[in-house]
Design a protein around this motif. Structure first.
Motif, PDB file in Angstrom:
ATOM      1  N   THR A 235       0.829  -1.351   0.006  1.00  0.00           N
ATOM      2  CA  THR A 235      -0.070  -0.161  -0.045  1.00  0.00           C
ATOM      3  C   THR A 235       0.745   1.429  -0.220  1.00  0.00           C
ATOM      4  OG1 THR A 235      -0.335  -0.162   2.718  1.00  0.00           O
ATOM      5  CG2 THR A 235      -1.849  -1.080   0.991  1.00  0.00           C
ATOM      6  N   PRO A 236       2.061   1.306   0.707  1.00  0.00           N
ATOM      7  CA  PRO A 236       2.642   2.581   0.809  1.00  0.00           C
ATOM      8  C   PRO A 236       3.352   2.900  -0.686  1.00  0.00           C
ATOM      9  CG  PRO A 236       3.959   0.730   1.548  1.00  0.00           C
ATOM     10  CD  PRO A 236       2.670   0.253   1.526  1.00  0.00           C
ATOM     11  N   GLN A 237       3.501   4.314  -0.980  1.00  0.00           N
ATOM     12  CA  GLN A 237       4.030   4.675  -2.084  1.00  0.00           C
ATOM     13  C   GLN A 237       5.460   4.462  -2.436  1.00  0.00           C
ATOM     14  OE1 GLN A 237       3.491   8.934  -1.763  1.00  0.00           O
ATOM     15  NE2 GLN A 237       1.239   8.907  -1.840  1.00  0.00           N
ATOM     16  N   GLU A 238       6.128   3.875  -1.321  1.00  0.00           N
ATOM     17  CA  GLU A 238       7.380   3.504  -1.471  1.00  0.00           C
ATOM     18  C   GLU A 238       7.642   2.285  -2.686  1.00  0.00           C
ATOM     19  OE1 GLU A 238       6.333   3.578   1.331  1.00  0.00           O
ATOM     20  OE2 GLU A 238       6.397   1.575   2.311  1.00  0.00           O
ATOM     21  N   ALA A 239       6.589   1.585  -2.854  1.00  0.00           N
ATOM     22  CA  ALA A 239       6.568   0.374  -3.872  1.00  0.00           C
ATOM     23  C   ALA A 239       6.994   1.096  -5.138  1.00  0.00           C
ATOM     24  CB  ALA A 239       5.400  -0.268  -3.667  1.00  0.00           C
ATOM     25  N   SER A 240       6.334   2.184  -5.448  1.00  0.00           N
ATOM     26  CA  SER A 240       6.262   2.860  -6.688  1.00  0.00           C
ATOM     27  C   SER A 240       7.759   3.636  -6.842  1.00  0.00           C
ATOM     28  CB  SER A 240       4.965   3.328  -7.181  1.00  0.00           C
ATOM     29  OG  SER A 240       4.900   4.626  -6.226  1.00  0.00           O
ATOM     30  N   ASN A 241       7.966   3.962  -5.779  1.00  0.00           N
ATOM     31  CA  ASN A 241       9.413   4.935  -5.985  1.00  0.00           C
ATOM     32  C   ASN A 241      10.809   4.219  -5.087  1.00  0.00           C
ATOM     33  OD1 ASN A 241      11.083   7.051  -6.117  1.00  0.00           O
ATOM     34  ND2 ASN A 241      10.199   8.168  -4.258  1.00  0.00           N
ATOM     35  N   ALA A 242      11.213   3.054  -5.868  1.00  0.00           N
ATOM     36  CA  ALA A 242      12.341   2.169  -5.295  1.00  0.00           C
ATOM     37  C   ALA A 242      13.531   2.932  -5.427  1.00  0.00           C
ATOM     38  CB  ALA A 242      12.501   0.877  -6.299  1.00  0.00           C
ATOM     39  N   GLY A 243      13.670   4.260  -5.577  1.00  0.00           N
ATOM     40  CA  GLY A 243      14.856   4.915  -5.762  1.00  0.00           C
ATOM     41  C   GLY A 243      15.131   5.432  -4.121  1.00  0.00           C
ATOM     42  N   ALA A 244      14.194   5.896  -3.657  1.00  0.00           N
ATOM     43  CA  ALA A 244      14.477   6.583  -2.178  1.00  0.00           C
ATOM     44  C   ALA A 244      14.158   5.427  -1.330  1.00  0.00           C
ATOM     45  CB  ALA A 244      13.221   7.801  -2.163  1.00  0.00           C
ATOM     46  N   PRO A 245      14.858   5.812  -0.043  1.00  0.00           N
ATOM     47  CA  PRO A 245      14.783   4.570   0.976  1.00  0.00           C
ATOM     48  C   PRO A 245      13.272   4.641   1.593  1.00  0.00           C
ATOM     49  CG  PRO A 245      16.360   6.492   1.778  1.00  0.00           C
ATOM     50  CD  PRO A 245      15.821   6.756   0.040  1.00  0.00           C
ATOM     51  N   VAL A 246      12.790   3.525   1.970  1.00  0.00           N
ATOM     52  CA  VAL A 246      11.546   3.580   2.890  1.00  0.00           C
ATOM     53  C   VAL A 246      12.022   3.578   4.317  1.00  0.00           C
ATOM     54  CG1 VAL A 246       9.638   2.265   3.224  1.00  0.00           C
ATOM     55  CG2 VAL A 246      10.697   2.145   1.311  1.00  0.00           C
ATOM     56  N   VAL A 247      11.464   4.885   4.979  1.00  0.00           N
ATOM     57  CA  VAL A 247      11.693   4.883   6.510  1.00  0.00           C
ATOM     58  C   VAL A 247      10.650   4.005   7.329  1.00  0.00           C
ATOM     59  CG1 VAL A 247      11.740   6.466   8.226  1.00  0.00           C
ATOM     60  CG2 VAL A 247      12.544   7.248   6.028  1.00  0.00           C
ATOM     61  N   LEU A 248      11.229   3.256   7.684  1.00  0.00           N
ATOM     62  CA  LEU A 248      10.296   2.186   8.512  1.00  0.00           C
ATOM     63  C   LEU A 248      10.215   2.279  10.028  1.00  0.00           C
ATOM     64  CD1 LEU A 248      10.992  -1.094   6.642  1.00  0.00           C
ATOM     65  CD2 LEU A 248       8.857   0.180   6.371  1.00  0.00           C
ATOM     66  N   THR A 249       9.388   2.288  10.722  1.00  0.00           N
ATOM     67  CA  THR A 249       9.226   2.061  12.135  1.00  0.00           C
ATOM     68  C   THR A 249       8.912   0.637  12.373  1.00  0.00           C
ATOM     69  OG1 THR A 249       6.964   2.392  12.420  1.00  0.00           O
ATOM     70  CG2 THR A 249       8.400   4.181  12.609  1.00  0.00           C
ATOM     71  N   LEU A 250       9.036   0.002  13.687  1.00  0.00           N
ATOM     72  CA  LEU A 250       8.871  -1.652  13.876  1.00  0.00           C
ATOM     73  C   LEU A 250       7.315  -1.712  13.763  1.00  0.00           C
ATOM     74  CD1 LEU A 250       9.860  -4.082  14.745  1.00  0.00           C
ATOM     75  CD2 LEU A 250       9.715  -3.453  17.228  1.00  0.00           C
ATOM     76  N   LYS A 251       6.456  -1.011  14.137  1.00  0.00           N
ATOM     77  CA  LYS A 251       5.052  -1.189  13.961  1.00  0.00           C
ATOM     78  C   LYS A 251       4.738  -1.341  12.412  1.00  0.00           C
ATOM     79  CE  LYS A 251       0.605   0.273  15.770  1.00  0.00           C
ATOM     80  NZ  LYS A 251      -0.196   1.343  16.559  1.00  0.00           N
ATOM     81  N   ARG A 252       5.353  -0.253  11.649  1.00  0.00           N
ATOM     82  CA  ARG A 252       4.817  -0.166  10.338  1.00  0.00           C
ATOM     83  C   ARG A 252       5.500  -1.371   9.560  1.00  0.00           C
ATOM     84  NH1 ARG A 252       6.779   4.378   5.894  1.00  0.00           N
ATOM     85  NH2 ARG A 252       4.983   4.044   4.426  1.00  0.00           N
ATOM     86  N   ALA A 253       6.744  -1.776   9.870  1.00  0.00           N
ATOM     87  CA  ALA A 253       7.292  -3.029   9.369  1.00  0.00           C
ATOM     88  C   ALA A 253       6.269  -4.331   9.665  1.00  0.00           C
ATOM     89  CB  ALA A 253       8.654  -3.203   9.537  1.00  0.00           C
ATOM     90  N   ILE A 254       5.817  -4.339  10.617  1.00  0.00           N
ATOM     91  CA  ILE A 254       4.955  -5.384  11.079  1.00  0.00           C
ATOM     92  C   ILE A 254       3.651  -5.482  10.318  1.00  0.00           C
ATOM     93  CG2 ILE A 254       3.789  -6.263  12.913  1.00  0.00           C
ATOM     94  CD1 ILE A 254       6.022  -5.675  14.968  1.00  0.00           C
ATOM     95  N   GLY A 255       3.016  -4.111  10.239  1.00  0.00           N
ATOM     96  CA  GLY A 255       1.829  -3.994   9.438  1.00  0.00           C
ATOM     97  C   GLY A 255       1.936  -4.437   7.982  1.00  0.00           C
ATOM     98  N   LEU A 256       2.971  -4.044   7.521  1.00  0.00           N
ATOM     99  CA  LEU A 256       3.213  -4.407   5.934  1.00  0.00           C
ATOM    100  C   LEU A 256       3.338  -5.785   5.833  1.00  0.00           C
ATOM    101  CD1 LEU A 256       5.625  -1.430   4.614  1.00  0.00           C
ATOM    102  CD2 LEU A 256       3.032  -1.888   4.052  1.00  0.00           C
ATOM    103  N   ALA A 257       4.305  -6.513   6.731  1.00  0.00           N
ATOM    104  CA  ALA A 257       4.462  -7.990   6.684  1.00  0.00           C
ATOM    105  C   ALA A 257       3.007  -8.747   6.828  1.00  0.00           C
ATOM    106  CB  ALA A 257       5.347  -8.367   7.955  1.00  0.00           C
ATOM    107  N   LEU A 258       2.359  -8.184   7.736  1.00  0.00           N
ATOM    108  CA  LEU A 258       1.061  -9.042   8.154  1.00  0.00           C
ATOM    109  C   LEU A 258       0.167  -8.797   6.657  1.00  0.00           C
ATOM    110  CD1 LEU A 258       0.200  -7.847  11.746  1.00  0.00           C
ATOM    111  CD2 LEU A 258       0.775 -10.266  10.685  1.00  0.00           C
ATOM    112  N   GLN A 259       0.244  -7.793   6.063  1.00  0.00           N
ATOM    113  CA  GLN A 259      -0.420  -7.575   4.770  1.00  0.00           C
ATOM    114  C   GLN A 259      -0.069  -8.466   3.552  1.00  0.00           C
ATOM    115  OE1 GLN A 259      -0.800  -3.627   3.762  1.00  0.00           O
ATOM    116  NE2 GLN A 259      -1.750  -3.705   1.668  1.00  0.00           N
ATOM    117  N   ASN A 260       1.299  -8.435   3.456  1.00  0.00           N
ATOM    118  CA  ASN A 260       1.720  -9.175   2.220  1.00  0.00           C
ATOM    119  C   ASN A 260       2.484 -10.672   2.668  1.00  0.00           C
ATOM    120  OD1 ASN A 260       1.525  -6.726   0.141  1.00  0.00           O
ATOM    121  ND2 ASN A 260       2.419  -5.977   2.109  1.00  0.00           N
TER     122      ASN A 260
END
Length: 450
Positions: free
Chosen positions: A35-60
């Motif tokens: 869902t985040p916009q970083e998937a379409s913008n692979a050049g810039a680093p994705v700033v992750l928090t622990l909670k956000r990383a877990i949320g993306l992992a549960l989704q995908n």
């Protein structure tokens, strides 16, 4: 009329189910899309928090998607047995050539067209199997929750380790600078005749060891990044930016509380309890196999004269309808006795397994609670050793400023300080690992990030 009402009701349910399924397929988002916009913008680093990383992992997570499919398979498998207690309507034909008394291999009269209706009303062994299948479908949902906890645990550990590895790499690169300075000073002193060649070799060994550790951690960093990108559904070349984090305060739990929570929420224990209930349903149904069985049956058939009915029957009727109840009363059945014996043995095995699970779980939670306390104590020791090394560096720097020490002694102290820093990071990560492992065992891992 009862038959017509059942048919109409089933038709309406099927229509509603089709509409609901279509609506879900239209509105449901694809699980494998990030869902985040970083998937379409692979050049810039994705700033992750622990909670956000877990949320993306549960989704995908692919593991969770497979577990959802398995849970759906369990639901449909349970419906197959349960469907025999619902109206079942079949249409077909038994037409064929006959010589002699007209009948089909099943014993029914050959017909151009026939409609058959069946519905189990009272069949306790079959009902016990249906309840067993329903309980097994519930166990698949427990496995789904366990898969989510596994994803949370692995993602959190990978995230925390990646932060630790990157911090350690920063320290090692500083160590490399200090090792280079030490080697340079030692070579200069050897050239002036103040050092033996063995001291140069020692300095070279120190530098080589630091370089080896840097290469090892860089490889581990790459492994963790690949794993996290896969778990979160991000592109392979997507840079990641993480920050060192502590676990939420809810991760600090008393051991006694966690034992009680584990008895209620541990996935392995819940599966064992579900297995006991399923075996109890099966045994109860098999024991009632000595009861009569009752089934509603109805047949409508259209017959043809070319099967020579008039030669064997005094009267021929083209349209035929039969409806009634099929009752079977077991008088002696070795099969029922064998089924009861097998169900009894399976239930006893499930109960023993449940008892063992409870004992093992209590000991496991207490052991992991002690591990958390020990790792916390080890972290405190590492913190004090780091503080002592930092104070030692301050003293040596002051002496170096006064001209009482050479640069090599100061850089060696800085090397020791960096080593203590890395030991402190390792101790902190080991404590976080112990906390995550304990929370997962107690079934509280998903609740920490709610």
């Amino acid at each position: 009329m009862l038959l017509l009402r059942r048919i109409a009701g089933m038709t309406a349910l099927l229509a509603l189910h089709g509409c609901a399924t279509g609506a879900q397929e239209t509105s449901a988002p694809k699980a494998n899309q990030a869902t985040p916009q970083e998937a379409s913008n692979a050049g810039a680093p994705v700033v992750l928090t622990l909670k956000r990383a877990i949320g993306l992992a549960l989704q995908n997570s692919k593991e969770i998607q497979v577990a959802k499919i398995q849970a759906s398979v369990g639901d449909h498998a349970a419906q197959i047995t349960k469907a025999q207690f619902l109206p079942n309507l079949y249409a077909g034909s038994g037409a064929g050539y006959t010589y002699g008394i007209p009948e089909t291999p099943g014993g029914r009269a050959p017909s151009i067209f026939n409609v058959t209706y069946t519905e189990q009303i009272f069949n306790e062994p079959l009902r016990g199997q249906a309840k067993e299948m329903e309980e097994q479908a519930k166990s698949q949902k427990i496995l789904l929750e366990d898969a989510k906890n596994n994803v949370i645990s692995r993602t959190a550990m990978a995230y925390l380790e990646l932060g630790k590895v990157r911090h350690s790499l920063e320290l090692l690169r500083k160590e490399q600078e200090s090792a280079e300075k030490i080697l340079q000073v030692t070579q200069e002193r050897q050239g002036e005749g103040f050092e033996l060649p063995v001291e140069v070799t020692k300095a070279q060994l120190t530098r080589a060891q630091v370089v080896r550790r840097i290469l090892h951690l860089e490889g581990r960093e790459d492994e963790l990044e690949v794993f996290l990108r896969y778990q979160m559904g991000l592109p392979e070349s997507q840079p990641l930016e993480v920050t060192p984090e502590e676990l939420p305060g809810e991760a600090e739990q008393a051991g006694d509380n966690l034992v009680a929570m584990a008895m209620t929420n541990n996935a392995g224990l819940l599966l064992a309890q579900s297995d006991v209930r399923a075996k109890e349903f099966r045994l109860k149904g098999e024991r009632r196999g000595y009861f009569p069985t009752l089934e509603l049956v109805s047949v409508y058939s259209v017959l043809a004269k070319f099967n020579n009915y008039s030669q064997f029957f005094s009267e021929f009727q083209r349209n035929n309808f039969n409806a009634g109840v099929d009752v079977q009363v077991p008088i002696f059945s070795a099969k029922i006795k064998a089924n009861v014996g097998l169900a009894q043995v399976n239930l006893e095995a499930a109960k023993i397994n449940l008892t063992n699970k409870k004992t093992e779980l209590t000991a496991d939670v207490r052991q992991k609670t002690r591990r958390v306390r020990e790792s916390d104590a080890a972290k405190e020791v590492a913190r004090l050793e780091l503080q002592l090394a930092q104070q030692n560096v301050s003293v040596l720097q002051a002496q170096f400023g006064e001209g009482k020490l050479n640069l090599r002694e100061v850089e060696r102290a800085r090397l020791e300080e960096n080593e203590k820093w890395m030991a402190y990071l390792d101790a902190g990560f080991q404590k976080q690992q112990a906390q995550l492992d304990l929370l997962k065992t107690a079934g509280q891992l998903d609740k920490v990030w709610q």
